[in-house]
Design a protein around this motif. Sequence first.
Motif, PDB file in Angstrom:
ATOM      1  N   VAL A 179     -12.547   2.791  -4.139  1.00 36.06           N
ATOM      2  CA  VAL A 179     -11.923   1.655  -3.318  1.00 36.06           C
ATOM      3  C   VAL A 179     -12.688   1.050  -2.382  1.00 36.06           C
ATOM      4  O   VAL A 179     -12.698  -0.139  -2.427  1.00 36.06           O
ATOM      5  CB  VAL A 179     -10.329   2.153  -2.635  1.00 36.06           C
TER       6      VAL A 179
ATOM      7  N   GLY B 139      -8.266  -3.042  -5.302  1.00 31.68           N
ATOM      8  CA  GLY B 139      -8.848  -1.751  -5.995  1.00 31.68           C
ATOM      9  C   GLY B 139      -7.839  -0.608  -6.118  1.00 31.68           C
ATOM     10  O   GLY B 139      -7.865   0.224  -7.111  1.00 31.68           O
TER      11      GLY B 139
ATOM     12  N   TRP C 206       0.898  -1.125  -0.185  1.00 37.27           N
ATOM     13  CA  TRP C 206       0.037   0.074  -0.022  1.00 37.27           C
ATOM     14  C   TRP C 206       1.009   1.239  -0.062  1.00 37.27           C
ATOM     15  O   TRP C 206       0.468   2.305  -0.822  1.00 37.27           O
ATOM     16  CB  TRP C 206      -0.741   0.093   1.567  1.00 37.27           C
TER      17      TRP C 206
ATOM     18  N   SER D 293     -15.364  -1.010  -4.189  1.00 40.59           N
ATOM     19  CA  SER D 293     -15.055  -2.183  -4.775  1.00 40.59           C
ATOM     20  C   SER D 293     -14.611  -3.252  -3.862  1.00 40.59           C
ATOM     21  O   SER D 293     -14.851  -4.449  -4.265  1.00 40.59           O
ATOM     22  CB  SER D 293     -13.805  -1.951  -5.763  1.00 40.59           C
ATOM     23  N   SER D 294     -14.025  -2.790  -2.782  1.00 40.54           N
ATOM     24  CA  SER D 294     -13.748  -3.691  -1.812  1.00 40.54           C
ATOM     25  C   SER D 294     -14.860  -4.232  -1.498  1.00 40.54           C
ATOM     26  O   SER D 294     -14.866  -5.693  -0.976  1.00 40.54           O
ATOM     27  CB  SER D 294     -12.915  -3.326  -0.636  1.00 40.54           C
TER      28      SER D 294
ATOM     29  N   LEU E 121     -15.781  -8.343  -0.902  1.00 39.04           N
ATOM     30  CA  LEU E 121     -16.046  -8.867   0.230  1.00 39.04           C
ATOM     31  C   LEU E 121     -17.271  -9.688   0.139  1.00 39.04           C
ATOM     32  O   LEU E 121     -17.496 -10.784   0.741  1.00 39.04           O
ATOM     33  CB  LEU E 121     -16.109  -7.882   1.318  1.00 39.04           C
TER      34      LEU E 121
ATOM     35  N   GLU F 125      -7.742 -10.110   4.428  1.00 43.44           N
ATOM     36  CA  GLU F 125      -8.450 -10.259   3.197  1.00 43.44           C
ATOM     37  C   GLU F 125      -9.227  -8.921   2.801  1.00 43.44           C
ATOM     38  O   GLU F 125      -8.982  -8.478   1.491  1.00 43.44           O
ATOM     39  CB  GLU F 125      -9.682 -11.344   3.322  1.00 43.44           C
ATOM     40  N   PRO F 126      -9.814  -8.108   3.821  1.00 40.68           N
ATOM     41  CA  PRO F 126     -10.141  -6.815   3.323  1.00 40.68           C
ATOM     42  C   PRO F 126      -8.985  -5.787   2.871  1.00 40.68           C
ATOM     43  O   PRO F 126      -9.003  -5.098   2.146  1.00 40.68           O
ATOM     44  CB  PRO F 126     -11.077  -6.301   4.377  1.00 40.68           C
TER      45      PRO F 126
ATOM     46  N   LEU G  24      -8.101  -6.812  -0.377  1.00 41.81           N
ATOM     47  CA  LEU G  24      -8.977  -6.505  -1.448  1.00 41.81           C
ATOM     48  C   LEU G  24      -8.982  -4.905  -1.699  1.00 41.81           C
ATOM     49  O   LEU G  24      -9.219  -4.281  -2.894  1.00 41.81           O
ATOM     50  CB  LEU G  24     -10.438  -6.946  -1.088  1.00 41.81           C
ATOM     51  N   GLY G  25      -8.772  -4.123  -0.637  1.00 45.56           N
ATOM     52  CA  GLY G  25      -8.398  -2.697  -0.817  1.00 45.56           C
ATOM     53  C   GLY G  25      -7.181  -2.306  -1.646  1.00 45.56           C
ATOM     54  O   GLY G  25      -7.459  -1.468  -2.612  1.00 45.56           O
TER      55      GLY G  25
END
Length: 117
Positions: free
Chosen positions: A38, A87, A13, A41-42, A46, A79-80, A83-84
């Motif tokens: 972001v 995105g 990040w 999309s996350s 999820l 996981e989040p 996923l962030g």
Amino acid sequence: MNWFYLASLLAAWAGMALIDARYRLVLWRAPIRSVVLVLFSSGLLLLSDGWAIEKNIFVRGESVFLSGVWLAPHLPVEEPVFLGFLGYCTLVVFSFFNRHPRVISVANATGKNQGSH
């Protein structure tokens, strides 16, 4: 508990944010819109993760690199964050090539995008 994977995601990040800041692509161009995209999309990803977990498509895997903190069964805290990052990375890469089309045209002109024959 090992926090290696989460730390790696946070480092990724940070690296992506440096690229973003250098070229003023996403957060430094339209911060509110970028954060909304972001998060949206996350959230969608999820939701699909939740569906896949419910259908036993995604199952809990053990790894020494995971923190061991679970938000829900089969859903690690990483996981989040991943996923962030996915995105955000997509927005940065898309914005870069959208704002710098010459990079693509140079690759096309030199044939670097064609496979080996």
